[in-house]
Design an enzyme around this catalytic site. Structure first.
Site, PDB file in Angstrom:
ATOM      1  N   SER A 285      51.067  63.287  21.630  1.00  0.00           N
ATOM      2  CA  SER A 285      49.867  63.357  22.464  1.00  0.00           C
ATOM      3  C   SER A 285      49.751  62.076  23.273  1.00  0.00           C
ATOM      4  CB  SER A 285      48.624  63.519  21.576  1.00  0.00           C
ATOM      5  OG  SER A 285      47.433  63.299  22.303  1.00  0.00           O
TER       6      SER A 285
ATOM      7  N   TYR B 132      41.979  60.856  15.422  1.00  0.00           N
ATOM      8  CA  TYR B 132      43.006  61.622  16.144  1.00  0.00           C
ATOM      9  C   TYR B 132      44.127  60.698  16.611  1.00  0.00           C
ATOM     10  CZ  TYR B 132      45.215  64.487  19.726  1.00  0.00           C
ATOM     11  OH  TYR B 132      46.134  65.166  20.498  1.00  0.00           O
TER      12      TYR B 132
END
Length: 267
Positions: free
Chosen positions: A138, A151
């Protein structure tokens, strides 16, 4: 004999798009995710393309289920040529509103799920002296994002895992690559979690993300699928998808400036 790819998080979004792309290019596909009905739908689409598909409902945060997934895949197809670790969840929350349960859930899926899959399939790759591992990371594994500490921690862990494992496995004939998307316009909101000081703040974060998903620069699932295909075919060590590359390069070159810019949006 057709090659076989195992894809986690394959029931929807970029995982589904990747499965269909590989099937169109002659691969048999092993599909893993938690939702069996959606997995079977994807399997039927692959079979309509003339390829074999095996759908196995799997909680990637449970090592025994992951080991069973790999065992069934090998029993069915004999070989697995590519592992694509794609299953993941997103959490938007300030640190003080992120519970230990939240941390456990996000690390179980985003980090341990990848480790479990690699651990289960690695003996097969080592025995054959060949194989490819694609870890879908990501933008949050390349630069920090406000209100997304848990995250980003999970995705930075994937970056470290991938880069270290690449050094270890390259001499043994095994390719390891990271594909880093930004925000993906798919079924993202179904899997995203939001936390705030109260319900109105939580809803505001949810609405902010929904609005972001409407932006023209947001990637489509097919963009990630094409990036994964590119990584496999051209033996790339890393692919940063679309406009995400501009943001990550800006952070690499001007980290202090980028941190200041992002801090202006923290409330």
């Amino acid at each position: 004999m057709a090659k076989t790819v195992l894809i986690t998080g394959a029931s929807q979004g970029s995982g589904k798009a990747t499965a269909l792309l590989f099937a169109r290019n002659g691969y048999d596909v092993v599909l893993a995710a938690r939702q069996p009905d959606r997995l079977e739908t994807v399997a039927q689409e692959i079979q309509s393309l003339g390829r074999s598909a095996l759908a196995i409902s799997t909680d990637m945060g449970d090592f025994q289920q992951v080991q069973t997934l790999v065992n069934k895949a090998l029993q069915t197809f004999g070989n697995i040529d590519i592992l694509i670790n794609n299953a993941g969840i997103c959490l938007t929350a300030p640190m003080e509103k992120t519970s230990l349960s939240d941390w456990q859930k996000i690390m179980d899926t985003n980090f341990w799920g990848y480790v479990y899959a690699i651990q289960a399939i690695l003996p097969h790759f080592l025995e054959r002296n060949t194989g490819t591992i694609i870890n879908v990371g990501s933008i949050g594994g390349k630069m920090p994002l406000p209100q997304m500490t848990a995250y980003c921690a999970s995705k930075y862990a994937i970056t470290g895992l991938t880069e270290s494992l690449r050094l270890e496995l390259f001499p043994k004939g095994i390719q390891v690559c990271a594909v880093h998307p930004g925000v993906i316009n798919s079924n993202f909101m179904e899997r995203a979690m939001f936390r705030g000081g109260d319900e109105s703040e939580t809803e505001a974060r949810r609405q902010q993300m929904s609005k972001l998903l409407e932006s023209s620069w947001v990637s489509k699932p097919e963009d990630i699928a094409n990036a994964i295909w590119d990584a496999v075919q051209n033996k790339r060590s890393e692919v940063v998808v679309g406009p995400t590359f501009l943001a990550t390069e800006a952070y690499r070159l001007f980290p202090g400036l980028m941190q200041w810019v992002m801090s202006q949006n923290v409330k």
